[in-house]
Design a protein around this motif. Structure first.
Motif, PDB file in Angstrom:
ATOM      1  N   ALA A  89      22.570 127.465  34.258  1.00  0.00           N
ATOM      2  CA  ALA A  89      22.970 128.876  34.315  1.00  0.00           C
ATOM      3  C   ALA A  89      24.082 129.149  33.301  1.00  0.00           C
ATOM      4  O   ALA A  89      24.072 130.182  32.628  1.00  0.00           O
ATOM      5  N   LEU A  90      25.018 128.211  33.176  1.00  0.00           N
ATOM      6  CA  LEU A  90      26.094 128.360  32.197  1.00  0.00           C
ATOM      7  C   LEU A  90      25.518 128.468  30.787  1.00  0.00           C
ATOM      8  O   LEU A  90      25.899 129.355  30.025  1.00  0.00           O
ATOM      9  N   LEU A  91      24.588 127.593  30.445  1.00  0.00           N
ATOM     10  CA  LEU A  91      23.997 127.618  29.106  1.00  0.00           C
ATOM     11  C   LEU A  91      23.181 128.887  28.882  1.00  0.00           C
ATOM     12  O   LEU A  91      23.198 129.446  27.785  1.00  0.00           O
ATOM     13  N   ARG A  92      22.486 129.349  29.928  1.00  0.00           N
ATOM     14  CA  ARG A  92      21.743 130.614  29.798  1.00  0.00           C
ATOM     15  C   ARG A  92      22.694 131.771  29.549  1.00  0.00           C
ATOM     16  O   ARG A  92      22.418 132.649  28.723  1.00  0.00           O
ATOM     17  N   LEU A  93      23.828 131.780  30.259  1.00  0.00           N
ATOM     18  CA  LEU A  93      24.832 132.837  30.075  1.00  0.00           C
ATOM     19  C   LEU A  93      25.351 132.808  28.636  1.00  0.00           C
ATOM     20  O   LEU A  93      25.410 133.845  27.973  1.00  0.00           O
TER      21      LEU A  93
END
Length: 195
Positions: A89-93
């Protein structure tokens, strides 16, 4: 003036403001020193109308940056930050924010050189920081990220490293892809990611 006339005037003003911002984003990204007159022409309004909404060029640029921030936040919300591992999720953000910034490289470089108060900078980053903090807290709660550092500190580090990655690209020392990879790797290490 009747209430329907007042509503129509407000709606017209909102459309004019939106047109001005749309034109400013596009024109300033192509020509960062474009005049207010050129922006007015591109928006199909008079220069006086631009100044009625934005009394100074600085206020127009601040509104343009707010518009780009809104676009980035919408892109972040579209990648569903509440599902999957927190590191993913962090990388997608980060990628959603980078894709948005990638559409406006010239404009963002110009705007980033303007002075801004710490309070205005914090307010502008608040919607992004809120989403980032939510992902960090979820990762710490599931033990995907270590909890040695407070979430607010990790948010601040992420914002600063994101700016550093952009500066490296702007200076020509890294490609966008290299900077994104360096940012991902650095943050996963700082967060103590287990994946």
């Amino acid at each position: 003036m009747s209430s329907s006339q007042a509503r129509n005037r407000r709606a017209d003003a909102q459309r004019s403001r939106a047109s001005i911002l749309d034109a400013a984003v596009q024109l300033l990204n192509a020509r960062p020193d474009a005049s207010v007159e050129a922006i007015a022409t591109a928006a199909g309004v008079t220069r006086q109308t631009v100044y009625a909404h934005f009394p100074s060029r600085e206020q127009l640029l601040a509104a343009v940056l707010d518009r780009i921030t809104e676009e980035a936040v919408a892109a972040m919300d579209a990648v569903d930050l509440d599902t999957g591992p927190a590191a993913d999720a962090l990388l997608r953000l980060l990628d959603a924010g980078d894709r948005t910034a990638g559409r406006y490289p010239v404009l963002l470089q110009k705007i980033s050189s303007l002075p801004v108060s710490p309070q205005a900078d914090e307010e502008r980053h608040a919607p992004v920081a809120d989403r980032l903090k939510r992902v960090i807290q979820r990762g710490q709660a599931t033990r995907e990220f270590d909890d040695l550092l407070p979430p607010d500190w990790l948010v601040a580090v992420t914002v600063k490293l994101g700016h550093t990655a952009s500066e490296e690209v702007d200076a020509g020392r890294m490609s966008r892809e290299q900077a994104a990879q360096a940012l991902h790797t650095s943050l996963l290490r700082v967060f103590g990611a287990t994946t």
